[in-house]
Scaffold this active site. Sequence first.
Site, PDB file in Angstrom:
ATOM      1  N   ALA A  62       0.862  -1.186   0.000  1.00  0.00           N
ATOM      2  CA  ALA A  62       0.000   0.000   0.000  1.00  0.00           C
ATOM      3  C   ALA A  62       0.898   1.236   0.000  1.00  0.00           C
ATOM      4  O   ALA A  62       2.055   1.164   0.412  1.00  0.00           O
ATOM      5  CB  ALA A  62      -0.861  -0.021   1.251  1.00  0.00           C
ATOM      6  N   GLY A 101       0.459  -5.121   0.677  1.00  0.00           N
ATOM      7  CA  GLY A 101      -0.679  -5.085  -0.240  1.00  0.00           C
ATOM      8  C   GLY A 101      -0.338  -5.650  -1.609  1.00  0.00           C
ATOM      9  O   GLY A 101      -1.216  -6.181  -2.303  1.00  0.00           O
ATOM     10  N   GLU A 104      -0.780  -9.202  -1.285  1.00  0.00           N
ATOM     11  CA  GLU A 104      -2.210  -9.472  -1.071  1.00  0.00           C
ATOM     12  C   GLU A 104      -2.980  -9.405  -2.398  1.00  0.00           C
ATOM     13  O   GLU A 104      -3.890 -10.190  -2.630  1.00  0.00           O
ATOM     14  CB  GLU A 104      -2.775  -8.487  -0.046  1.00  0.00           C
ATOM     15  N   GLU A 124       3.889  -5.905   7.147  1.00  0.00           N
ATOM     16  CA  GLU A 124       3.086  -4.877   7.807  1.00  0.00           C
ATOM     17  C   GLU A 124       3.431  -4.672   9.283  1.00  0.00           C
ATOM     18  O   GLU A 124       3.411  -3.550   9.786  1.00  0.00           O
ATOM     19  CB  GLU A 124       1.591  -5.200   7.663  1.00  0.00           C
TER      20      GLU A 124
HETATM   21  C1  3H9 Z   1       0.567  -2.413   3.340  1.00  0.00           C
HETATM   22  O1  3H9 Z   1       0.811  -2.852   2.249  1.00  0.00           O
HETATM   23  C2  3H9 Z   1      -0.773  -2.495   3.987  1.00  0.00           C
HETATM   24  C3  3H9 Z   1      -1.650  -3.485   3.291  1.00  0.00           C
HETATM   25  O2  3H9 Z   1      -1.785  -4.652   4.067  1.00  0.00           O
HETATM   26  C4  3H9 Z   1      -2.980  -2.909   2.896  1.00  0.00           C
HETATM   27  C5  3H9 Z   1      -3.774  -2.245   3.942  1.00  0.00           C
HETATM   28  C6  3H9 Z   1      -5.173  -1.865   3.509  1.00  0.00           C
HETATM   29  N1  3H9 Z   1       4.624   3.445   0.010  1.00  0.00           N
HETATM   30  O3  3H9 Z   1      13.278   1.727   0.293  1.00  0.00           O
HETATM   31  P1  3H9 Z   1      13.693   2.505  -0.908  1.00  0.00           P
HETATM   32  C7  3H9 Z   1       9.379   4.869  -1.239  1.00  0.00           C
HETATM   33  S1  3H9 Z   1       1.775  -1.610   4.217  1.00  0.00           S
HETATM   34  C8  3H9 Z   1       5.098   4.649  -0.301  1.00  0.00           C
HETATM   35  O4  3H9 Z   1      14.714   3.546  -0.751  1.00  0.00           O
HETATM   36  P2  3H9 Z   1      14.848   0.119  -2.019  1.00  0.00           P
HETATM   37  C9  3H9 Z   1      10.477   5.183  -0.242  1.00  0.00           C
HETATM   38  O5  3H9 Z   1      10.020   6.028   0.776  1.00  0.00           O
HETATM   39  C10 3H9 Z   1       3.151  -1.569   3.126  1.00  0.00           C
HETATM   40  N2  3H9 Z   1       6.390   4.883  -0.591  1.00  0.00           N
HETATM   41  O6  3H9 Z   1      14.112   1.527  -2.108  1.00  0.00           O
HETATM   42  C11 3H9 Z   1      11.512   5.818  -1.132  1.00  0.00           C
HETATM   43  O7  3H9 Z   1      11.129   7.168  -1.328  1.00  0.00           O
HETATM   44  P3  3H9 Z   1      12.238   8.327  -1.500  1.00  0.00           P
HETATM   45  C12 3H9 Z   1       3.886  -2.836   3.116  1.00  0.00           C
HETATM   46  C13 3H9 Z   1       7.214   3.845  -0.556  1.00  0.00           C
HETATM   47  O8  3H9 Z   1      15.058  -0.309  -3.407  1.00  0.00           O
HETATM   48  C14 3H9 Z   1      11.355   5.070  -2.453  1.00  0.00           C
HETATM   49  O9  3H9 Z   1      10.047   4.475  -2.414  1.00  0.00           O
HETATM   50  N3  3H9 Z   1       5.088  -2.696   2.320  1.00  0.00           N
HETATM   51  C15 3H9 Z   1       6.791   2.561  -0.235  1.00  0.00           C
HETATM   52  O10 3H9 Z   1      16.006   0.190  -1.083  1.00  0.00           O
HETATM   53  C16 3H9 Z   1      12.379   3.980  -2.651  1.00  0.00           C
HETATM   54  O11 3H9 Z   1      12.358   3.119  -1.524  1.00  0.00           O
HETATM   55  C17 3H9 Z   1       6.277  -2.368   2.853  1.00  0.00           C
HETATM   56  O12 3H9 Z   1       6.402  -2.203   4.038  1.00  0.00           O
HETATM   57  C18 3H9 Z   1       5.426   2.376   0.060  1.00  0.00           C
HETATM   58  N4  3H9 Z   1       4.933   1.165   0.360  1.00  0.00           N
HETATM   59  O13 3H9 Z   1      13.801  -0.868  -1.339  1.00  0.00           O
HETATM   60  C19 3H9 Z   1       7.415  -2.257   1.889  1.00  0.00           C
HETATM   61  N5  3H9 Z   1       7.845   1.725  -0.274  1.00  0.00           N
HETATM   62  O14 3H9 Z   1      13.019   7.921  -2.694  1.00  0.00           O
HETATM   63  C20 3H9 Z   1       8.127  -0.951   2.072  1.00  0.00           C
HETATM   64  C21 3H9 Z   1       8.907   2.473  -0.625  1.00  0.00           C
HETATM   65  O15 3H9 Z   1      11.416   9.552  -1.692  1.00  0.00           O
HETATM   66  N6  3H9 Z   1       9.197  -0.749   1.116  1.00  0.00           N
HETATM   67  N7  3H9 Z   1       8.528   3.754  -0.807  1.00  0.00           N
HETATM   68  O16 3H9 Z   1      13.048   8.307  -0.232  1.00  0.00           O
HETATM   69  C22 3H9 Z   1      10.371  -1.389   1.177  1.00  0.00           C
HETATM   70  O17 3H9 Z   1      10.603  -2.267   1.987  1.00  0.00           O
HETATM   71  C23 3H9 Z   1      11.438  -0.964   0.210  1.00  0.00           C
HETATM   72  O18 3H9 Z   1      11.082   0.301  -0.271  1.00  0.00           O
HETATM   73  C24 3H9 Z   1      11.643  -1.897  -1.014  1.00  0.00           C
HETATM   74  C25 3H9 Z   1      12.624  -1.222  -2.007  1.00  0.00           C
HETATM   75  C26 3H9 Z   1      12.230  -3.223  -0.515  1.00  0.00           C
HETATM   76  C27 3H9 Z   1      10.355  -2.151  -1.730  1.00  0.00           C
END
Ligand code: 3H9
Length: 701
Positions: A62, A101, A104, A124
């Site tokens: 999400a 998400g 999901e 999450e």
């Molecule tokens: C969820 O899904 C809830 C659901 O159950 C539904 C509920 C109804 N959203 O980490 P990076 C941005 S909860 C918005 O440096 P990498 C991040 O801030 C979510 N922005 O890259 C950054 O911005 P900036 C569950 C996001 O290659 C840029 O993207 N998912 C999100 O080192 C690059 O990110 C997670 O917890 C997001 N979801 O790593 C996964 N994700 O460039 C969270 C990232 O402006 N994400 N951004 O600083 C990660 O773990 C890592 O970003 C990922 C890539 C491994 C994907």
Amino acid sequence: MSTVSLHKQGRIGVIAVDHPPVNAISQAVREGIITQINAANADDHIAAIVLIAKGRTFMAGADITEFGLPPKSPGFPQVIDALEQSPKPVIAAIHGTALGGGLELALACHFRIAHEGAKLGLPEVTLGIIPGAQGTQRLPRLVGLPLALDMIVSGKPITAQKAHQAGLVDGLVKGEADALPRAAIAYADKIISDGTAPRRLSQMEVAQNGSEADLLAKARADATKKMRGMLAPQKAIDALEAALTLPFEDGAAKERSILIACMASPQSKALQHAFFAERKAARLPKHAQNATPRPFNQIGIIGGGTMGCGIALACLGAGLYVTMIERDAEALKRARNSIHKSLDENLARGRIDKAAHTTQEALFSITTDMTALSKADIIIEAVFEKMEVKKSIFRDLDKVAKKGAILATNTSYLNVDDIASVTGRPADILGLHFFSPANIMKLLEVVEAKKTAPDVLATAMLLAKKIRKIAVIARVCHGFIGNRMLEGYLREAGLLMLEGAAPQQIDKAIRDFGYPMGPLQMIDMAGMDIGYMLRKQFPASRFDPNAYRVMNRLVEMDRKGQKTGAGIYRYEAGNRTPLPDSAVDKITEEEAQKAGITRRTISDEEIIDRCILSLVNEGARILEDRIAMRASDIDVTYLYGYGFPRWRGGPMFYASQRGLDKICDRIKQFGETVGTRWWTPAPLLQKLAQEGKTFTDFDAE
Ligand code: 3H9
């Protein structure tokens, strides 16, 4: 280019999500998927649908930036319904990461294939919430309770291989990542020719064998122990239990109500703050944003002690050449053995494979000849913490290092400007403050000195990324961000002991606050002689005369901590459990008497506030002095370097969440009871409190 597009390839409708950088499922993505699913289903030429994502990853979850804002339609349940209820088979094609998400949505599809390099997870809980798009209900139906518990409670992703073995994905795609779209089309074609009907996970039951109650109980106990203080893992287990006991629709409703409660919790706000704070810390200050990092692949390290070896291992792990310098043959032998032993251990424990072991061995060399550093791109000095020693090394380096080499000191306290001043190239010099053990600890304070060139700073941040450290930029002052704040925290622990709190009470109160260990346990572990020697290097006036009375006496009795079998606590042979020691109680009482302190009963609340608010108050000064660029950088420093509980967001976020007016009042209260020398609110703290603002507002301005 639209966020979600549909194109036809033969009988297959390919829905592609294109929302860089990580295809987070924003409102536009949700709406786009529903629109294109409907369009594909309305098109008689399409017999099956592939859901795929462009760029570096499948959907990473999400869109976290939408959390806390008024909900925007369509919501997740509508997207899930559109996918699962599609009369035509829908296949998710996964590369990069399918997280939260994202996974999901993939579970709502009828089939899943993944590139062999992909990772799949429901992280999450690391954001203080639970999977809220029916992941807690579909995952156990597909892979069974044990793996679902493991993935959802830990939040850790699994590899595509493991997902394939567990049946989470139906096909594994080998080769280059661009093989995935072709493989997905081929897979969809086969589904059509075989006439395979859509498989809807919501219509399945969770396989059960009678061991479920025990599994849930064990998961709850493990989470209590390993994820101390965190609420979301327990709530996720409640949602998984619902998958076993309730029909799908009711389980999904229960999941949703738990999600909503978690979303509103202070813990989820703190964990989301930590997520974004970590990413913000990587951003360079304005003056360095356009700087091009200098190329590097050869690292020089001076000093092969614990710190030097830890830094070397971190660099070797990133595929960098390391040349280490030691002062004599004996020290050289010790350092070389230590590096080889660590690499062997990494191999034995499966942290690296045989090929990586061989490569890392080959990347490492060690000598006593300083001129071996003439080709190094970055040289890190990691010797004894004494200004004269460091200066002498930098004078030598100035002669030996090539033009353009970056010279870094791993000092944890000393003035980097002074060190730089002995060279003819101060623009090439900065601090790289690693934390011990440097191959394990995630934090790296990158200390920008007055004359550090912007491209040197940019290079240091790139190095940090390469060696997988979380870097925070600090400017020069005594102890930079982390250790400057630590001084107050340890001072209060020492004073509280003298004023009447037992060491074990102090440590337990801080552990209950969420730290993995209390301040006195930490001092015993690190060795009390380190602080003792360090204090001797600085004017006594900078320290509280009473704070270290007990510790000084203990060091002088050769009770230095764990390494001598006794310190503030006593230790039984071969055991690191701290045991109370009446001899220390006696010394404490004597020292309190000498200091004219009447010992009293002290509450846990006072212990926590004095230790934690001393961090906050100094943090505010650090921010005001521009030693840190952002309050969130201070939080990152404490989360990754000092064990501050992540679910509290870091000291500055914690203070903001409690209310800076309340924090200010509490500090003033301590000013009245224990004295104003340390307990006067920092001017910035007072100002923000008066304006009704938080440190987060300060960062945003
Ligand atoms: C969820 O899904 C809830 C659901 O159950 C539904 C509920 C109804 N959203 O980490 P990076 C941005 S909860 C918005 O440096 P990498 C991040 O801030 C979510 N922005 O890259 C950054 O911005 P900036 C569950 C996001 O290659 C840029 O993207 N998912 C999100 O080192 C690059 O990110 C997670 O917890 C997001 N979801 O790593 C996964 N994700 O460039 C969270 C990232 O402006 N994400 N951004 O600083 C990660 O773990 C890592 O970003 C990922 C890539 C491994 C994907």
